[in-house]
Design a protein around this motif. Structure first.
Motif, PDB file in Angstrom:
ATOM      1  N   GLY B 268      33.798  -4.588  -0.670  1.00  0.00           N
ATOM      2  CA  GLY B 268      32.959  -4.420  -1.851  1.00  0.00           C
ATOM      3  C   GLY B 268      31.583  -3.879  -1.494  1.00  0.00           C
ATOM      4  N   ASP B 269      31.452  -3.318  -0.276  1.00  0.00           N
ATOM      5  CA  ASP B 269      30.163  -2.735   0.150  1.00  0.00           C
ATOM      6  C   ASP B 269      29.887  -1.417  -0.574  1.00  0.00           C
ATOM      7  OD1 ASP B 269      30.438  -4.797   1.907  1.00  0.00           O
ATOM      8  OD2 ASP B 269      30.013  -3.624   3.713  1.00  0.00           O
ATOM      9  N   SER B 270      28.631  -1.140  -0.778  1.00  0.00           N
ATOM     10  CA  SER B 270      28.226   0.134  -1.385  1.00  0.00           C
ATOM     11  C   SER B 270      28.042   1.191  -0.304  1.00  0.00           C
ATOM     12  CB  SER B 270      26.907  -0.035  -2.134  1.00  0.00           C
ATOM     13  OG  SER B 270      27.072  -0.935  -3.198  1.00  0.00           O
ATOM     14  N   LEU B 271      28.448   2.419  -0.625  1.00  0.00           N
ATOM     15  CA  LEU B 271      28.309   3.553   0.294  1.00  0.00           C
ATOM     16  C   LEU B 271      27.484   4.630  -0.406  1.00  0.00           C
ATOM     17  CD1 LEU B 271      32.137   3.809   1.096  1.00  0.00           C
ATOM     18  CD2 LEU B 271      30.400   2.692   2.533  1.00  0.00           C
ATOM     19  N   LEU B 272      26.516   5.184   0.287  1.00  0.00           N
ATOM     20  CA  LEU B 272      25.701   6.253  -0.302  1.00  0.00           C
ATOM     21  C   LEU B 272      25.445   7.357   0.720  1.00  0.00           C
ATOM     22  CD1 LEU B 272      22.784   4.249  -2.055  1.00  0.00           C
ATOM     23  CD2 LEU B 272      24.785   5.216  -3.179  1.00  0.00           C
ATOM     24  N   THR B 273      25.528   8.593   0.269  1.00  0.00           N
ATOM     25  CA  THR B 273      25.157   9.744   1.095  1.00  0.00           C
ATOM     26  C   THR B 273      24.324  10.700   0.240  1.00  0.00           C
ATOM     27  OG1 THR B 273      27.101   9.665   2.539  1.00  0.00           O
ATOM     28  CG2 THR B 273      26.044  11.800   2.290  1.00  0.00           C
ATOM     29  N   ASP B 274      23.340  11.294   0.846  1.00  0.00           N
ATOM     30  CA  ASP B 274      22.519  12.282   0.140  1.00  0.00           C
ATOM     31  C   ASP B 274      23.258  13.630   0.133  1.00  0.00           C
ATOM     32  OD1 ASP B 274      20.643  13.979  -0.891  1.00  0.00           O
ATOM     33  OD2 ASP B 274      19.038  13.421   0.500  1.00  0.00           O
ATOM     34  N   GLY B 275      23.874  13.952  -0.992  1.00  0.00           N
ATOM     35  CA  GLY B 275      24.640  15.196  -1.112  1.00  0.00           C
ATOM     36  C   GLY B 275      23.791  16.441  -0.876  1.00  0.00           C
ATOM     37  N   PHE B 276      22.504  16.377  -1.255  1.00  0.00           N
ATOM     38  CA  PHE B 276      21.628  17.528  -1.020  1.00  0.00           C
ATOM     39  C   PHE B 276      21.434  17.751   0.484  1.00  0.00           C
ATOM     40  CE2 PHE B 276      19.051  17.709  -5.297  1.00  0.00           C
ATOM     41  CZ  PHE B 276      20.233  17.903  -5.982  1.00  0.00           C
ATOM     42  N   LYS B 277      21.365  16.648   1.243  1.00  0.00           N
ATOM     43  CA  LYS B 277      21.221  16.778   2.704  1.00  0.00           C
ATOM     44  C   LYS B 277      22.467  17.441   3.292  1.00  0.00           C
ATOM     45  CE  LYS B 277      18.721  15.325   5.848  1.00  0.00           C
ATOM     46  NZ  LYS B 277      17.605  16.119   6.402  1.00  0.00           N
ATOM     47  N   ILE B 278      23.633  17.019   2.832  1.00  0.00           N
ATOM     48  CA  ILE B 278      24.885  17.597   3.329  1.00  0.00           C
ATOM     49  C   ILE B 278      24.916  19.097   3.015  1.00  0.00           C
ATOM     50  CG2 ILE B 278      27.423  17.477   3.183  1.00  0.00           C
ATOM     51  CD1 ILE B 278      25.998  14.948   4.390  1.00  0.00           C
ATOM     52  N   ALA B 279      24.529  19.434   1.801  1.00  0.00           N
ATOM     53  CA  ALA B 279      24.506  20.850   1.401  1.00  0.00           C
ATOM     54  C   ALA B 279      23.507  21.633   2.260  1.00  0.00           C
ATOM     55  CB  ALA B 279      24.156  20.957  -0.080  1.00  0.00           C
ATOM     56  N   GLU B 280      22.334  21.053   2.471  1.00  0.00           N
ATOM     57  CA  GLU B 280      21.320  21.720   3.304  1.00  0.00           C
ATOM     58  C   GLU B 280      21.837  21.947   4.729  1.00  0.00           C
ATOM     59  OE1 GLU B 280      17.101  20.065   1.367  1.00  0.00           O
ATOM     60  OE2 GLU B 280      17.774  19.320   3.310  1.00  0.00           O
ATOM     61  N   LYS B 281      22.486  20.919   5.274  1.00  0.00           N
ATOM     62  CA  LYS B 281      23.041  21.017   6.640  1.00  0.00           C
ATOM     63  C   LYS B 281      24.048  22.162   6.717  1.00  0.00           C
ATOM     64  CE  LYS B 281      21.150  18.516   9.419  1.00  0.00           C
ATOM     65  NZ  LYS B 281      20.529  19.017  10.611  1.00  0.00           N
ATOM     66  N   LEU B 282      24.933  22.213   5.735  1.00  0.00           N
ATOM     67  CA  LEU B 282      25.945  23.281   5.729  1.00  0.00           C
ATOM     68  C   LEU B 282      25.278  24.646   5.604  1.00  0.00           C
ATOM     69  CD1 LEU B 282      28.763  21.746   3.491  1.00  0.00           C
ATOM     70  CD2 LEU B 282      28.860  22.170   5.956  1.00  0.00           C
ATOM     71  N   ARG B 283      24.281  24.732   4.735  1.00  0.00           N
ATOM     72  CA  ARG B 283      23.583  26.014   4.550  1.00  0.00           C
ATOM     73  C   ARG B 283      22.978  26.483   5.865  1.00  0.00           C
ATOM     74  NH1 ARG B 283      19.416  26.359  -0.334  1.00  0.00           N
ATOM     75  NH2 ARG B 283      18.403  24.720   0.882  1.00  0.00           N
ATOM     76  N   GLU B 284      22.474  25.507   6.620  1.00  0.00           N
ATOM     77  CA  GLU B 284      21.807  25.828   7.889  1.00  0.00           C
ATOM     78  C   GLU B 284      22.822  26.119   9.001  1.00  0.00           C
ATOM     79  OE1 GLU B 284      19.454  22.494   9.119  1.00  0.00           O
ATOM     80  OE2 GLU B 284      19.297  23.255  11.181  1.00  0.00           O
ATOM     81  N   LYS B 285      23.834  25.259   9.128  1.00  0.00           N
ATOM     82  CA  LYS B 285      24.729  25.315  10.289  1.00  0.00           C
ATOM     83  C   LYS B 285      26.016  26.098  10.032  1.00  0.00           C
ATOM     84  CE  LYS B 285      22.310  22.237  12.783  1.00  0.00           C
ATOM     85  NZ  LYS B 285      21.540  22.661  13.949  1.00  0.00           N
ATOM     86  N   ASP B 286      26.432  26.173   8.800  1.00  0.00           N
ATOM     87  CA  ASP B 286      27.732  26.767   8.505  1.00  0.00           C
ATOM     88  C   ASP B 286      27.649  27.517   7.178  1.00  0.00           C
ATOM     89  OD1 ASP B 286      30.386  27.359   8.170  1.00  0.00           O
ATOM     90  OD2 ASP B 286      31.126  25.312   8.438  1.00  0.00           O
ATOM     91  N   PRO B 287      26.875  28.598   7.158  1.00  0.00           N
ATOM     92  CA  PRO B 287      26.597  29.285   5.885  1.00  0.00           C
ATOM     93  C   PRO B 287      27.849  29.788   5.151  1.00  0.00           C
ATOM     94  CG  PRO B 287      25.701  30.524   7.771  1.00  0.00           C
ATOM     95  CD  PRO B 287      26.139  29.196   8.287  1.00  0.00           C
ATOM     96  N   GLU B 288      28.907  30.074   5.881  1.00  0.00           N
ATOM     97  CA  GLU B 288      30.143  30.527   5.225  1.00  0.00           C
ATOM     98  C   GLU B 288      30.726  29.427   4.348  1.00  0.00           C
ATOM     99  OE1 GLU B 288      32.125  33.447   5.213  1.00  0.00           O
ATOM    100  OE2 GLU B 288      30.191  34.261   5.867  1.00  0.00           O
ATOM    101  N   THR B 289      30.748  28.210   4.912  1.00  0.00           N
ATOM    102  CA  THR B 289      31.268  27.058   4.174  1.00  0.00           C
ATOM    103  C   THR B 289      30.376  26.769   2.968  1.00  0.00           C
ATOM    104  OG1 THR B 289      32.324  26.093   6.100  1.00  0.00           O
ATOM    105  CG2 THR B 289      31.656  24.561   4.376  1.00  0.00           C
ATOM    106  N   TYR B 290      29.063  26.819   3.202  1.00  0.00           N
ATOM    107  CA  TYR B 290      28.115  26.586   2.108  1.00  0.00           C
ATOM    108  C   TYR B 290      28.365  27.581   0.973  1.00  0.00           C
ATOM    109  CZ  TYR B 290      23.704  26.305  -0.421  1.00  0.00           C
ATOM    110  OH  TYR B 290      22.763  26.173  -1.416  1.00  0.00           O
ATOM    111  N   LYS B 291      28.459  28.858   1.347  1.00  0.00           N
ATOM    112  CA  LYS B 291      28.649  29.935   0.363  1.00  0.00           C
ATOM    113  C   LYS B 291      29.939  29.699  -0.438  1.00  0.00           C
ATOM    114  CE  LYS B 291      28.404  35.018   0.382  1.00  0.00           C
ATOM    115  NZ  LYS B 291      29.741  35.567   0.238  1.00  0.00           N
TER     116      LYS B 291
END
Lengths: 428, 428
Positions: B268-291
């Motif tokens: 019953g634990d809560s899980l949270l991730t910053d989706g904007f951070k994930i998107a930013e990471k992809l944009r920076e490291k893997d622009p094809e995937t981001y696109k």
């Protein structure tokens, strides 16, 4: 394209292909062939083509061929371990999901295609379900359109008679309710007549669809002249053409305005223009002006209080908002609610004002503007993302001479209701 | 740019310029010069430059220069005939508005600049008001930022401690309320502790800000395991990371989840991730995937009923939505609520699944994911356009062992409240 690969695939993998026997389904197309193509067959394929190999190819009767990516098939397995019927939801844990899916063999059972996966899992797909999920572009587009009908724009000439519905019929008959909502989606405006006397009709109408979209003006709001009005609509002056609430990023989608008491003298007439038509005209005849109104973001705002609750809304957006596919999706226009802050490069300011004037002059031109006087018991309903509305001035008595009650609905809820009604009426 | 033209203009029109005497205002900048440039002076200007001539140029102290287009000045006249104080609205009838504005002369009265227009109209502008509406790019950007603060993204390392607020303090103290809402805007998640026992706390909290954003699940909704759940959240299973309601075009902006009863065993634990951070990471490291995740629109849907009201929502949008300036503005992700219809060119399907898997694997990676167990009386509040949330599985008793109550707020209302509070607290 699909056919070309299909033929190439036949040649390449016929020896390994599973070819089904004839099938007797009547409701849709008769299946003649299933050709299974998987990674192993195509290890010799050149790069870029291999993707095409991880597909199930189904040839329906009349040579219609559908291809389904194996990864998509596995992702949409309809078995109880992968899909929860009661919530109609995919339950596959995506962390454990394998992108490279391969099949062992195919079988047919009743109206289902059964896929036996390499890892031992078995998925069954109803043939009709599969056909409805065709990856052909035209069928994808048709499906999208069936979920959100395209609009038709109008000018004063082609729209002398606003579509009319009867209040009681809308409230009681599902097919009339559906007709009203679909017409609203296509034409952006409908008149509902014969609402009972008294306030609260817009709330009832909204609840017949879904629920009222609340704003800082509340759920049901009264438009009547009053002293110290917090909104120019609450005066007896001329109300210029506008869309409501352009300062909302999530702008309420549909305006319901019920004429409770009409002013008996001259004035108080309703004015409507199809903003999408004006935008289309500009795009066609004056693309520079159109471009300027699409590309220049200005600031819409509303500062005030309602029932003691203070608000200060700000939204920064162009007059004409396009979807990323270039369709016109939202008009923002309100002379009183355009902020004096203007975060536009100074060299664009005068160009933008010229463009805005062209837009407004066209919107108020007799070729595009319709004018009519609401009678008590009439409810004008229109798309607030699209239609500009206004009101001519009326008498100078500030109290009680004209009373219109309004409420909003959101398109999310309305489109949902349309789909539910269509399913229900199709079944019955 | 402005300075360059200013200098050129000085040379051209000094003989006609109205130069003011010194002024004693202290609150903002001291004005040293007003230079009036109008059409008549610049009839000899080459095309494209003439626009620049229809401006009021104000030189503040320290050589700071502002230019104001005359058309903008006239449009924003603050006199009672052009601007209604009670509704804080422009009332100029735009049909009669003249684009080509010329001035006769300028005067200064108290802290106001008075413009005497060619047509006899007189407008007065408070100097501070003018300065605040500077057309300098940097100042425009600052103004925009002051109305919608930019966000900071986070990963698990930099966000070990979620910002915490006290329920009673938020409910009673305006500066704490403002702090919570601003923090939510910047970081996307805050924990509120010490809520009173009992249901209805999320509704109270929402009404302290504005009002609850209603959806087809109602205003306040209970997340507890139940038989025949219409939503996978209403089971006791593992709830994968997701954003709520991606099938809404107008997706509710903020999620308030109050832990009323927590499961006492493991899970019953809560899980949270910053989706904007994930998107930013992809944009920076893997622009094809981001696109791919920005450009591929997939279909989000929800079919079911709640309290007897049937719904069938559909929205067609990418996983990562950008604003037109390229900023990340919305994440859509929900494994159960992604439709089996996939209106994507078939050649893109496998590429898209690979991109989605990368996105999700990153989102569930320990570097980005935070996990904690809500205690009774705690309310986790987060940005539903941005934060992915989930829950670990808990015990197998279907009744009453864990009860979370939720409600939504919209960013339109929250940002409005922030502005109102800032104005109020600045004044007091």
């Amino acid at each position: 394209m699909a056919a070309k690969y299909f033929i190439r695939n036949i040649t390449a993998c016929l020896s390994r292909a599973t070819i089904s026997s004839h099938n007797t389904m009547k409701q849709f197309s008769l299946i003649t062939n299933f050709l299974l193509t998987n990674r192993r067959v195509f290890t010799a394929c050149p790069a870029g083509i291999e993707e095409k190999c991880n597909r199930l190819i189904v040839q329906w009767k009349e040579n219609l061929i559908d291809e389904y990516p194996l990864v998509w098939l596995r992702d949409n397995c309809q078995c109880s371990a992968c899909f929860d019927q009661s919530s109609q939801s995919r339950t596959i844990n995506f962390s454990h999901f394998q992108l490279n899916q391969t099949m062992r063999h195919l079988t047919i059972h009743n109206n289902n295609l059964e896929v036996h996966w390499e890892d031992g899992h078995k998925s069954a797909y109803d043939f009709k379900w599969l056909r409805q999920r065709s990856f052909h572009h035209t069928e994808q587009q048709n499906w999208l359109k069936s979920n959100k009908a395209p609009y038709n724009t109008w000018d004063a000439d082609c729209f002398k008679k606003i579509p009319v519905f009867d209040f009681k019929a809308v409230m009681q008959e599902d097919n009339i309710l559906l007709d009203w909502l679909e017409t609203l989606g296509v034409w952006g405006v409908c008149l509902i007549k014969n609402a009972p006397h008294g306030l609260g009709q817009v709330g009832s109408l909204a609840r017949r669809v879904a629920f009222v979209r609340k704003t800082h003006y509340g759920e049901e709001f009264s438009v009547q002249a009053k002293a110290d009005a917090t909104n120019v609509a609450y005066t007896q002056g001329h109300l210029q053409l506008h869309t409501d609430l352009p300062y909302y990023e999530y702008k309420p989608g549909i305006n319901l305005l019920h004429c409770h008491i009409q002013y008996s003298g001259n004035g108080g007439d309703s004015l409507l223009t199809d903003g999408f038509k004006i935008a289309e005209k500009l795009r066609e005849k004056d693309p520079e002006t159109y471009k300027c109104l699409v590309e220049t973001k200005v600031t819409w705002s509303d500062i005030g209080q309602e029932n003691g609750n203070h608000f200060h809304k700000i939204h920064h957006a162009p007059v004409i908002c396009e979807s990323d596919d270039g369709t016109i999706r939202r008009i923002n226009y309100s002379q009183p609610q355009r902020d004096s802050h203007m975060a536009v490069p100074i060299d664009q300011v005068e160009i933008w004002y010229r463009a805005l004037k062209k837009f407004y002059d066209l919107a108020t031109d007799a070729s595009y503007l319709i004018e009519f006087k609401l009678k008590p018991g009439e409810i004008v309903t229109f798309d607030n993302l699209r239609i500009l509305h206004g009101r001519t001035a009326f008498g100078d008595n500030l109290k009680g001479e004209r009373h219109v009650q309004g409420a909003y609905l959101d398109w999310d809820e309305v489109r949902s209701r349309i789909r539910v009604l269509k399913t229900k009426l199709l079944v019955n």
